[in-house]
Write an enzyme that holds these catalytic residues in place. Sequence first.
Site, PDB file in Angstrom:
ATOM      1  N   HIS A   1      -9.530 -22.748  11.473  1.00 16.40           N
ATOM      2  CA  HIS A   1     -10.525 -22.168  10.579  1.00 16.40           C
ATOM      3  C   HIS A   1      -9.827 -21.726   9.295  1.00 16.40           C
ATOM      4  O   HIS A   1      -8.584 -21.700   9.223  1.00 16.40           O
ATOM      5  CB  HIS A   1     -11.230 -20.977  11.251  1.00 16.40           C
ATOM      6  CG  HIS A   1     -10.291 -19.902  11.676  1.00 16.40           C
ATOM      7  ND1 HIS A   1      -9.909 -19.712  12.985  1.00 16.40           N
ATOM      8  CD2 HIS A   1      -9.615 -18.983  10.955  1.00 16.40           C
ATOM      9  CE1 HIS A   1      -9.061 -18.717  13.049  1.00 16.40           C
ATOM     10  NE2 HIS A   1      -8.857 -18.256  11.831  1.00 16.40           N
TER      11      HIS A   1
HETATM   12  C1  T46 Z   1      -6.421 -16.159  12.355  1.00 17.03           C
HETATM   13  C2  T46 Z   1      -5.598 -16.563  13.518  1.00 17.03           C
HETATM   14  C3  T46 Z   1      -4.140 -16.626  13.244  1.00 17.03           C
HETATM   15  C4  T46 Z   1     -12.651 -10.110  17.125  1.00 17.03           C
HETATM   16  O1  T46 Z   1     -13.664  -9.657  17.705  1.00 17.03           O
HETATM   17  N1  T46 Z   1     -11.941  -9.297  16.278  1.00 17.03           N
HETATM   18  C5  T46 Z   1     -10.820  -9.733  15.629  1.00 17.03           C
HETATM   19  O2  T46 Z   1     -10.194  -8.961  14.873  1.00 17.03           O
HETATM   20  C6  T46 Z   1     -10.405 -11.093  15.828  1.00 17.03           C
HETATM   21  C7  T46 Z   1      -9.179 -11.618  15.106  1.00 17.03           C
HETATM   22  C8  T46 Z   1     -11.139 -11.892  16.664  1.00 17.03           C
HETATM   23  N2  T46 Z   1     -12.233 -11.397  17.295  1.00 17.03           N
HETATM   24  C9  T46 Z   1     -12.961 -12.278  18.225  1.00 17.03           C
HETATM   25  C10 T46 Z   1     -13.637 -13.478  17.587  1.00 17.03           C
HETATM   26  C11 T46 Z   1     -13.659 -14.496  18.709  1.00 17.03           C
HETATM   27  O3  T46 Z   1     -14.800 -14.277  19.523  1.00 17.03           O
HETATM   28  O4  T46 Z   1     -12.047 -12.806  19.169  1.00 17.03           O
HETATM   29  C12 T46 Z   1     -12.409 -14.134  19.538  1.00 17.03           C
HETATM   30  C13 T46 Z   1     -11.253 -15.089  19.301  1.00 17.03           C
HETATM   31  O5  T46 Z   1     -11.044 -15.213  17.894  1.00 17.03           O
HETATM   32  P1  T46 Z   1     -10.567 -16.576  17.230  1.00 17.03           P
HETATM   33  O6  T46 Z   1     -11.143 -17.738  17.963  1.00 17.03           O
HETATM   34  O7  T46 Z   1     -10.869 -16.498  15.762  1.00 17.03           O
HETATM   35  O8  T46 Z   1      -8.992 -16.520  17.506  1.00 17.03           O
HETATM   36  P2  T46 Z   1      -7.858 -17.417  16.859  1.00 17.03           P
HETATM   37  O9  T46 Z   1      -6.611 -17.103  17.584  1.00 17.03           O
HETATM   38  O10 T46 Z   1      -8.263 -18.847  16.785  1.00 17.03           O
HETATM   39  O11 T46 Z   1      -7.749 -16.899  15.342  1.00 17.03           O
HETATM   40  C14 T46 Z   1      -7.212 -15.621  15.069  1.00 17.03           C
HETATM   41  C15 T46 Z   1      -7.978 -14.942  13.916  1.00 17.03           C
HETATM   42  O12 T46 Z   1      -9.381 -14.915  14.238  1.00 17.03           O
HETATM   43  C16 T46 Z   1      -7.804 -15.637  12.601  1.00 17.03           C
HETATM   44  O13 T46 Z   1      -8.234 -14.810  11.544  1.00 17.03           O
HETATM   45  O14 T46 Z   1      -6.045 -16.386  11.208  1.00 17.03           O
HETATM   46  O15 T46 Z   1      -5.836 -15.747  14.683  1.00 17.03           O
END
Ligand code: T46
Length: 141
Positions: free
Chosen positions: A49
């Site tokens: 993303h």
């Molecule tokens: C990034 C990379 C390096 C939350 O509720 N609060 C938060 O602060 C974050 C970061 C995520 N979430 C929730 C949103 C999703 O339902 O946790 C779940 C997993 O998030 P995501 O699929 O976005 O995780 P990654 O590891 O793909 O991405 C994360 C960060 O979201 C993103 O900003 O740059 O780590």
Amino acid sequence: MNKLIKIKKIYTPETGSLSFFEAKKDIPFEIKRIYYTYDVPVDIKRGMHAHKDLDQVLWCPYGIIEVVLDNGENKKTYLLDSPNKLLLIGSGIWREVYWKKKGSVLCVAASDYYNEDDYIRNYDTFLNYVKEGYWKDENKL
Ligand code: T46
């Protein structure tokens, strides 16, 4: 903004190492949120993303994590393989994050609170934002 920096390591053979960084000094923004990702199986990819308006700094206190950054025109790969390496990522950068070693931990400090509306999770949508000049020259790699 998008670059790898090395921070200081204060080391003594008897007691080990300490590294630190400070907001608005070592990194160019104030920190509003810290999160970390762990227990991720090796070779699993996360990320995929971009953010409309968010600055982040990534570091790996334990393990090896590969981060591929893409601004819609160029790609660059960075290896977080030492606790004193920081990767700064600004807005308008598509990222893919690969876990390369069992037990690796990814820590992130961000310039803003969590807001799902700030995420672009579809690559074609991201390319359209790039084409429209949404970030102008702010997302150089
Ligand atoms: C990034 C990379 C390096 C939350 O509720 N609060 C938060 O602060 C974050 C970061 C995520 N979430 C929730 C949103 C999703 O339902 O946790 C779940 C997993 O998030 P995501 O699929 O976005 O995780 P990654 O590891 O793909 O991405 C994360 C960060 O979201 C993103 O900003 O740059 O780590």
